[in-house]
Motif scaffolding. Sequence first.
Motif, PDB file in Angstrom:
ATOM      1  N   ARG A 151       2.196  -1.491   4.783  1.00 42.30           N
ATOM      2  CA  ARG A 151       3.351   0.147   4.527  1.00 42.30           C
ATOM      3  C   ARG A 151       3.787  -0.330   5.543  1.00 42.30           C
ATOM      4  O   ARG A 151       3.478  -1.219   6.196  1.00 42.30           O
ATOM      5  CB  ARG A 151       2.228   1.280   5.211  1.00 42.30           C
ATOM      6  N   GLY A 152       5.431  -0.116   5.723  1.00 39.94           N
ATOM      7  CA  GLY A 152       5.893  -0.473   6.864  1.00 39.94           C
ATOM      8  C   GLY A 152       6.873  -1.489   6.320  1.00 39.94           C
ATOM      9  O   GLY A 152       6.994  -2.003   5.220  1.00 39.94           O
ATOM     10  N   ARG A 153       7.021  -2.231   8.103  1.00 39.14           N
ATOM     11  CA  ARG A 153       8.267  -3.421   7.733  1.00 39.14           C
ATOM     12  C   ARG A 153       7.556  -4.869   7.174  1.00 39.14           C
ATOM     13  O   ARG A 153       8.344  -5.298   5.978  1.00 39.14           O
ATOM     14  CB  ARG A 153       8.653  -4.035   9.286  1.00 39.14           C
ATOM     15  N   VAL A 185      -4.146  -8.317  -8.219  1.00 40.24           N
ATOM     16  CA  VAL A 185      -4.607  -7.562  -7.304  1.00 40.24           C
ATOM     17  C   VAL A 185      -3.916  -6.093  -7.316  1.00 40.24           C
ATOM     18  O   VAL A 185      -2.736  -6.611  -7.229  1.00 40.24           O
ATOM     19  CB  VAL A 185      -5.488  -7.257  -6.504  1.00 40.24           C
ATOM     20  N   PRO A 186      -4.141  -4.527  -8.459  1.00 38.58           N
ATOM     21  CA  PRO A 186      -2.467  -3.730  -8.234  1.00 38.58           C
ATOM     22  C   PRO A 186      -2.368  -3.130  -6.291  1.00 38.58           C
ATOM     23  O   PRO A 186      -4.028  -3.270  -5.652  1.00 38.58           O
ATOM     24  CB  PRO A 186      -3.694  -2.487  -9.232  1.00 38.58           C
ATOM     25  N   ALA A 187      -1.397  -2.993  -6.506  1.00 39.90           N
ATOM     26  CA  ALA A 187      -0.338  -3.208  -5.056  1.00 39.90           C
ATOM     27  C   ALA A 187       0.026  -1.863  -5.000  1.00 39.90           C
ATOM     28  O   ALA A 187       0.914  -1.053  -5.824  1.00 39.90           O
ATOM     29  CB  ALA A 187      -0.459  -3.730  -4.131  1.00 39.90           C
ATOM     30  N   ARG A 188       0.379  -0.860  -3.884  1.00 40.62           N
ATOM     31  CA  ARG A 188       0.894  -0.289  -3.990  1.00 40.62           C
ATOM     32  C   ARG A 188       1.891  -0.916  -2.259  1.00 40.62           C
ATOM     33  O   ARG A 188       1.645  -0.734  -1.140  1.00 40.62           O
ATOM     34  CB  ARG A 188       0.628   1.284  -3.345  1.00 40.62           C
ATOM     35  N   ALA A 242      13.051   4.977   8.279  1.00 38.98           N
ATOM     36  CA  ALA A 242      13.324   5.279   9.380  1.00 38.98           C
ATOM     37  C   ALA A 242      13.194   4.369  10.471  1.00 38.98           C
ATOM     38  O   ALA A 242      12.503   3.391  10.365  1.00 38.98           O
ATOM     39  CB  ALA A 242      12.696   6.787   9.516  1.00 38.98           C
ATOM     40  N   ARG A 243      13.916   4.260  11.449  1.00 41.20           N
ATOM     41  CA  ARG A 243      14.082   3.461  12.692  1.00 41.20           C
ATOM     42  C   ARG A 243      12.968   3.629  13.326  1.00 41.20           C
ATOM     43  O   ARG A 243      12.979   5.353  13.403  1.00 41.20           O
ATOM     44  CB  ARG A 243      15.437   3.600  12.976  1.00 41.20           C
ATOM     45  N   GLY A 244      12.058   3.052  14.005  1.00 37.96           N
ATOM     46  CA  GLY A 244      11.310   3.435  14.972  1.00 37.96           C
ATOM     47  C   GLY A 244      10.080   4.438  14.425  1.00 37.96           C
ATOM     48  O   GLY A 244       9.680   4.550  14.879  1.00 37.96           O
ATOM     49  N   ARG A 259       1.731   3.062  11.174  1.00 39.57           N
ATOM     50  CA  ARG A 259       2.238   3.954  10.018  1.00 39.57           C
ATOM     51  C   ARG A 259       2.227   2.053   9.325  1.00 39.57           C
ATOM     52  O   ARG A 259       2.637   1.719   8.478  1.00 39.57           O
ATOM     53  CB  ARG A 259       2.856   4.309  10.155  1.00 39.57           C
ATOM     54  N   GLN A 260       2.447   0.815  10.231  1.00 41.57           N
ATOM     55  CA  GLN A 260       2.676  -0.496  10.004  1.00 41.57           C
ATOM     56  C   GLN A 260       1.351  -1.244   9.821  1.00 41.57           C
ATOM     57  O   GLN A 260       1.248  -2.017  10.826  1.00 41.57           O
ATOM     58  CB  GLN A 260       3.186  -0.926  10.677  1.00 41.57           C
ATOM     59  N   VAL A 261       0.908  -0.681   8.627  1.00 40.63           N
ATOM     60  CA  VAL A 261      -0.705  -1.499   8.700  1.00 40.63           C
ATOM     61  C   VAL A 261      -0.813  -1.773   7.191  1.00 40.63           C
ATOM     62  O   VAL A 261      -0.119  -1.195   6.072  1.00 40.63           O
ATOM     63  CB  VAL A 261      -1.372  -0.875   8.399  1.00 40.63           C
TER      64      VAL A 261
END
Length: 330
Positions: free
Chosen positions: A190-192, A227-230, A236-238, A243-245
């Motif tokens: 998730r995230g960047r 391995v299945p991934a998503r 959105a900026r900032g 949530r960037q994990v």
Amino acid sequence: MTTMHRTTGATRLMMLAILFGMAGRSAAAQWSGGVGLADSLLAMGRVASAESLYYAASSARPRDAAARAALGRYLASRGALRIGAVLLEEARLFGGDTARIARSLAPIYLSLGDYRSLATLPASPLSPAEQKRVRWLVSHPSVLEFPDSAATLTYRSIVDGSGIGVLSLGIGDRRVDALIDPRASGIIVRGRAARRRDGLHTFGDDSSGVVAVVHELHIGDVTLGNVPARLIVDSARGTPRSRQVTIIGLDVLQRLAPTFNPTTQMLTLRRSGQIAQVVSGTRTPMLLDEQGFRVLVDDHWVRAGSGATAKLLSTRPWTLDAKRGAIVLQ
């Protein structure tokens, strides 16, 4: 398959009332009630009684789709995935709800790595991108490279209920810290970090993000292939750091019978995916199904994200014996 337990006298009476019928009710109604009672007993934490009733209902009417499907879902939630899948397939042949059975079978096939069955599942609940991934996995199945019979590595336990702990993973050539989340499935980036596609194969997106496969997932000296991934890219900026994990679902580790020791901060994985049937510690029933990971605590099912579960799993060494539907607390 889970072990049958003796039932209480009260439960035997309830079962007999169903087994021999109640006046004015048809046989179909009796067995529908039997499954409903088993569901209620399971919800109340009376695992042995519920299991006995699921088996009794299915044995007495072996071609009853509802009883067959209920037993299949129960056994799969207790770790008997292959047996559960077979029973659900039989329930479909006996006239069960094809769409509902497909929703139950899809995650079971995914956990088993049975991509061929998943690719041909009638009334499949998979999105077009997920179906494309499954077709690819049929010819590129998951692989396991395990240098020894067991592997031990460090992890960091956490107590805030967000997960079991944090584990260092290798995705391709990069290292990431991943949250072990029993509520998640597969790998979630998730995230960047989700914008980086090296080491990944993508198949398009759906309402939940980009559907992908991790070519090589390194967990210490253990390597899992395909391995299945998503991938969830926050545009959105900032975007909040929380949530960037990267997340690794407990389902990825469960096939390796993991032992978590929060005291030493060590994690042990087993190539066989099994532990001895007789092992020191306290066996506590668990369920792992569409509602997530739940543990029986003081005769109540407690979800993975609850404070009680977080405290339990972050203060005592424990082993996930998913094939027998239990965790073993040391």
